[in-house]
Design an enzyme around this catalytic site. Structure first.
Site, short mmCIF file in Angstrom:
data_model
loop_
_atom_site.label_atom_id
_atom_site.label_comp_id
_atom_site.label_asym_id
_atom_site.label_seq_id
_atom_site.Cartn_x
_atom_site.Cartn_y
_atom_site.Cartn_z
N THR A 194 38.97 38.09 44.44
CA THR A 194 40.29 38.68 44.22
C THR A 194 40.52 39.87 45.14
O THR A 194 39.56 40.52 45.55
CB THR A 194 40.36 39.11 42.74
OG1 THR A 194 40.35 37.94 41.95
CG2 THR A 194 41.58 39.93 42.42
N ARG A 222 44.52 28.04 33.00
CA ARG A 222 43.71 29.26 32.84
C ARG A 222 44.31 30.44 33.63
O ARG A 222 44.66 30.32 34.78
CB ARG A 222 42.29 28.98 33.32
CG ARG A 222 41.32 30.16 33.15
CD ARG A 222 41.18 30.97 34.42
NE ARG A 222 40.25 32.10 34.23
CZ ARG A 222 40.10 33.08 35.11
NH1 ARG A 222 40.79 33.09 36.22
NH2 ARG A 222 39.26 34.06 34.88
N VAL A 223 44.42 31.58 32.97
CA VAL A 223 44.91 32.80 33.62
C VAL A 223 43.85 33.88 33.44
O VAL A 223 43.30 34.04 32.35
CB VAL A 223 46.25 33.26 33.00
CG1 VAL A 223 46.71 34.56 33.65
CG2 VAL A 223 47.32 32.19 33.17
N GLY A 224 43.55 34.59 34.51
CA GLY A 224 42.56 35.67 34.44
C GLY A 224 43.21 37.02 34.19
O GLY A 224 44.35 37.11 33.75
N THR A 245 38.36 43.46 39.90
CA THR A 245 37.88 42.13 40.30
C THR A 245 36.61 41.82 39.51
O THR A 245 35.76 42.68 39.33
CB THR A 245 37.59 42.05 41.81
OG1 THR A 245 37.02 40.76 42.08
CG2 THR A 245 36.63 43.13 42.29
N GLY A 246 36.50 40.59 39.05
CA GLY A 246 35.31 40.22 38.29
C GLY A 246 35.61 39.07 37.36
O GLY A 246 36.65 38.41 37.49
N GLY A 248 37.18 37.48 34.87
CA GLY A 248 38.45 37.86 34.24
C GLY A 248 38.44 37.87 32.73
O GLY A 248 39.05 38.75 32.11
N1 ASP Z 1 39.30 38.45 38.13
C1 ASP Z 1 39.64 37.18 38.73
C2 ASP Z 1 39.94 36.17 37.67
O1 ASP Z 1 39.22 36.14 36.68
C3 ASP Z 1 38.55 36.62 39.58
C4 ASP Z 1 38.12 37.52 40.67
O2 ASP Z 1 38.08 38.74 40.53
O3 ASP Z 1 37.76 36.97 41.73
O4 ASP Z 1 40.83 35.38 37.83
#
Ligand code: ASP
Length: 327
Positions: A194, A222-224, A245-246, A248
Site C-alpha cells: 500500500t 473484501r475491504v481493508g 500499511t499492513g 488490514g
Molecule cells: N493495508 C492493506 C490492506 O489490508 C494492505 C497493505 O498495506 O498492503 O488492504
C-alpha cells in the site's frame, strides 16, 4: 511613526513565513523486506520511485500548495508506478481483476473522502478527493463510486494498463485456493505494498492520503483498512496525520490511525510515543504487522513499523531529505 510600524509588521510577517515548517512523509508498504532478497537494480528502482514521489509533494508544498494537494500529488506518483500495490501496480483479485481502495483526509476541518472496490480508475486517490469535495458523502464503493468517477470525468485505463507480470505470477501461486496474500513477499504473509503520504503545509494544516490494491486473491468484496477513516488513514490539525500499511484486518480492529491521534489528544503523548505505543504494543498484542507514517502540526515526522522494513521517505525544510527501505 506609521511608516516605522508598517516596516516592523512587514518584517514580522516575513519572519513568520520563513519560519514555517514544511514536512512530508511517504510510504510504499511495509513487510519482510530484506536486503539479501533484493537486487541492486530493484533497490535502485524503488529508491528512485520513492524520491520522485516525495519530491513531487515537497516541491508543491514549497510553492505554497496545501497539505491536501501535496499528499494527493505524492500518492498519485506512487499509484503511477508499477512497483507499489496501488493504482497501476495493484494486485490481482481472485477473479483476475483489480479492486482498489483509497482515502484522503484534511486535518484542518476533518473533511474526508474514500472509495472502495473500484476498477479501472487510474488514480483512486484523486477520486477520493472528489468524493470529499464534490459529493455530499464520505465513502463511495463499487459501481456507484465508478458512476461518480465517470461523472467527475476521472481518467480510466483498460486492464492492460494494470497488468504486471510479477503481480500476475503472485496471483497464480494462490489462484483457485482460499488463500489471500499480502503484497510482494518472500514469506507471503508478511509484505504489504500500500502507499500513503502525510504532510504539513505553510498554513499549519496537515493531511493524509492512502491508496491500495488490497490483497492478492482477495474475494467476497473484501475491504481493508486503507479507505477507512480512522483505521488506515486519519488527519486532525489538533493531533496528527497518519497513513498506515499492513495486515488490514488488524489495523481495522485496532483503529490504528485514530488511536495514535487519541493518545496524543487525550493522553498528551508526543507523536513519537503515540506511534510507538500503537505499532509496537497494541498492534503486536493482537498479531498485527505493518507500519505507519505520521506528521504533527509542528512538522515532526514519525516512521514506525514492526516489520523488517518499510518503503519510506521524509523531507522537510529543516534539511531532512531521505528515502529508505530496510530497518
Ligand atoms: N493495508 C492493506 C490492506 O489490508 C494492505 C497493505 O498495506 O498492503 O488492504
Amino acid at each position: 511613526m506609521v511608516g516605522a510600524h508598517r516596516f516592523e509588521s512587514l518584517a514580522l510577517s516575513y519572519n513568520l513565513t520563513s519560519m514555517t515548517n514544511l514536512s512530508i512523509a511517504i510510504h510504499g508498504g511495509a513487510g519482510t523486506i530484506l536486503k539479501k532478497s533484493m537486487t541492486p537494480e530493484k533497490e535502485a528502482a524503488y529508491n528512485v520511485a520513492l524520491q520522485a514521489a516525495l519530491d513531487s509533494g515537497y516541491v508543491a508544498l514549497k510553492r505554497g500548495a496545501t497539505a491536501i494537494d501535496a499528499v494527493e500529488k505524492s500518492v498519485s506518483a506512487l499509484e503511477d508506478s508499477h512497483l507499489f500495490n496501488a493504482g497501476k501496480g495493484s494486485v490481482f483479485t481472485a477473479d483476475g481483476t483489480h479492486e482498489m481502495d483509497a482515502s484522503i483526509m484534511d486535518g484542518s476541518n476533518l473533511n474526508a473522502g474514500a472509495v472502495s472496490l473500484i476498477s479501472g480508475v487510474k488514480n483512486p486517490v484523486q477520486l477520493s478527493r472528489l468524493v470529499m469535495e464534490k459529493s455530499d458523502h464520505v465513502f463511495l464503493a463499487g459501481d456507484g463510486a465508478l458512476k461518480f468517477a465517470e461523472q467527475m470525468k476521472c481518467e480510466f485505463k483498460d486492464s492492460a494498463y494494470f497488468y504486471d507480470e510479477f503481480r500476475y505470477n503472485q496471483w497464480q501461486e494462490v489462484k483457485g485456493t482460499d488463500q489471500f496474500q499480502l503484497d510482494h513477499s518472500i514469506s507471503k504473509e508478511h509484505k504489504f505494498g500500500t502507499v500513503g503520504a502525510v504532510a504539513l503545509d505553510q498554513f499549519g494544516n496537515i493531511a493524509a492520503a492512502t491508496s491500495t490494491g488490497g490483497m492478492t486473491n482477495k474475494k467476497f468484496g473484501r475491504v481493508g483498512d486503507s479507505p477507512m477513516v480512522g483505521a488506515g488513514n486519519y488527519a486532525n490539525n489538533e493531533t496528527c496525520a497518519v497513513s498506515c500499511t499492513g495486515s488490514g484486518e488488524f489495523f481495522i480492529r485496532a483503529v490504528v490511525a485514530y488511536d495514535v491521534s487519541c493518545l496524543m489528544e487525550y493522553k498528551g503523548m508526543s507523536l513519537k510515543d503515540a506511534c510507538s505505543k500503537v505499532v509496537q504494543d497494541r498492534l503486536v498484542k493482537i498479531g498485527g504487522d505493518g507500519g505507519l507514517i505520521a506528521v504533527d502540526a509542528q512538522g515532526n515526522i514519525c516512521l514506525e513499523y514492526n516489520t523488517e522494513g518499510m518503503y519510506r521517505g521524509q523531507r522537510n525544510n529543516q534539511g531532512i531529505n531521505e528515502v529508505a527501505i530496510y530497518k
